[in-house]
Write an enzyme that holds these catalytic residues in place. Structure first.
Site, short mmCIF file in Angstrom:
data_model
loop_
_atom_site.label_atom_id
_atom_site.label_comp_id
_atom_site.label_asym_id
_atom_site.label_seq_id
_atom_site.Cartn_x
_atom_site.Cartn_y
_atom_site.Cartn_z
N ASP A 1 123.18 68.36 114.63
CA ASP A 1 123.05 69.20 113.44
C ASP A 1 122.96 70.67 113.86
O ASP A 1 123.75 71.14 114.67
CB ASP A 1 121.83 68.73 112.63
CG ASP A 1 121.74 69.34 111.24
OD1 ASP A 1 122.51 68.94 110.36
OD2 ASP A 1 120.88 70.22 111.05
N HIS B 1 122.96 60.46 109.74
CA HIS B 1 122.97 61.83 110.25
C HIS B 1 121.85 62.07 111.26
O HIS B 1 122.07 62.67 112.31
CB HIS B 1 122.84 62.82 109.08
CG HIS B 1 122.99 64.24 109.51
ND1 HIS B 1 124.11 64.73 110.14
CD2 HIS B 1 122.13 65.31 109.42
CE1 HIS B 1 123.96 66.01 110.41
NE2 HIS B 1 122.76 66.38 109.99
N ASP C 1 127.28 58.91 108.88
CA ASP C 1 126.87 60.30 108.69
C ASP C 1 127.79 60.99 107.69
O ASP C 1 128.98 61.17 107.97
CB ASP C 1 126.91 61.05 110.03
CG ASP C 1 126.57 62.52 109.86
OD1 ASP C 1 125.87 62.87 108.89
OD2 ASP C 1 127.00 63.32 110.71
#
Length: 307
Positions: free
Chosen positions: A123, A280, A250
């Site tokens: 991320d 995710h 994700d």
């Protein structure tokens, strides 16, 4: 710049997270001191594995991976981005920019003088972490990217179109909505509190995590898109081993692994993997599998070097 610091008492008794805090003080562009937190486990003279998280999590996200990674004999470091976890939290959303995040973490990297790094980034840990790699490639030996991207203004998928709009006027971070959309594993009550309440005991601490969505450079008119374009330009000559481990569930960065595999020279010929059942926050969903893949990646690099 006004800075908030979450009281240490908020982090007492967190499940599966009995690690001593370490702090590095850097300075914002106006001279304000900022304290960045990291976990530092394993032999001090060993090659480090650097773990970088995304929004709205913190180093607690790596609690199920750290023990397995320590078995590789390496030093394991997991930091908290500014505005997250035990790191200091500038109080206003306007205090946070992509450029500042990159500068803050660059200062942290140089202050700790880390070398021969294996980076695992997910991320926002990828967006900021890959900036560090691009500008200081001599400090990194290998990269593992998981569920991350480096947008350069070419548009967004449905999630990345909706998420910034949802967060633009949100009075507080919508924890249950966010986790329900991107997490496959069911957290316990205490684990959920470790993410939501421990770092952010009141709404005033949330400026950083509320601002992250607005920093996504997914459209060409974003004022900071050139930062990621420059990072990409540099990564196109990065030829050290680069592995992608993405979750098949994700909704945020799905498909971005193919771009990395195509354009980063070090990604050629690596044992990339799509991990079944990984959302995710893949560190929560598939910690053991990630550790196994990272261990294999490290061993492959060492065996090649030994030959």
């Amino acid at each position: 710049m006004k800075v908030l610091r979450t009281p240490d008492s908020c982090f007492e008794g967190l499940p599966d997270f009995d690690y001593a805090p370490h702090y590095t003080t850097i300075h914002a562009d106006d001279g304000t001191p900022l304290r960045i937190h990291h976990i530092d486990e394993g032999p001090a003279d060993a090659e480090p594995i650097l773990l970088m998280h995304g929004n709205p999590t913190w180093s607690y996200l790596y609690r199920h991976m750290i023990p397995g990674l320590l078995k590789t004999g390496r030093r394991v470091i997991a930091l908290d981005l500014v505005g997250c976890g035990r790191s200091d939290k500038p109080a206003q959303k306007k205090d946070y920019t992509l450029a500042r995040h990159c500068v803050w973490l660059t200062q942290w990297l140089l202050a700790n003088d880390l070398k021969n790094i294996t980076l695992f980034c997910q991320d926002w840990g990828g967006i900021i972490g890959l900036h560090l790699v691009a500008h200081h490639p001599e400090r990194f030996d290998r990269i593992i990217a998981a569920n991350t991207g480096l947008p350069i203004g070419k548009g967004a998928n449905q999630f990345l179109r909706v998420w910034p709009a949802v967060m633009r006027y949100a009075p507080s971070f919508p924890w249950r909505l966010a986790f329900r959309k991107v997490l496959q594993r069911q957290l316990t009550v205490k684990e959920f509190a470790a993410f939501e309440r421990a770092p952010f005991p009141a709404r005033k601490y949330q400026a950083g995590i509320k601002k992250f969505p607005a920093l996504l450079t997914v459209f060409p008119d974003h004022p900071e898109v050139e930062i990621n374009r420059e990072t990409w330009a540099r990564l196109k000559s990065f030829d050290k081993p680069f592995l992608t481990l993405y979750g098949d569930r994700d909704p945020v960065s799905k498909g971005y692994e193919k771009i990395i595999q195509r354009y980063v020279p070090g990604a050629q010929g690596q044992a990339h993997k799509i991990i079944e059942g990984g959302g995710h926050f893949i560190q929560e969903d598939k910690a053991a599998e990630l550790v196994a893949e990272i261990t294999r990646f490290l061993a492959a690099k060492e065996n090649k070097a030994g030959c």
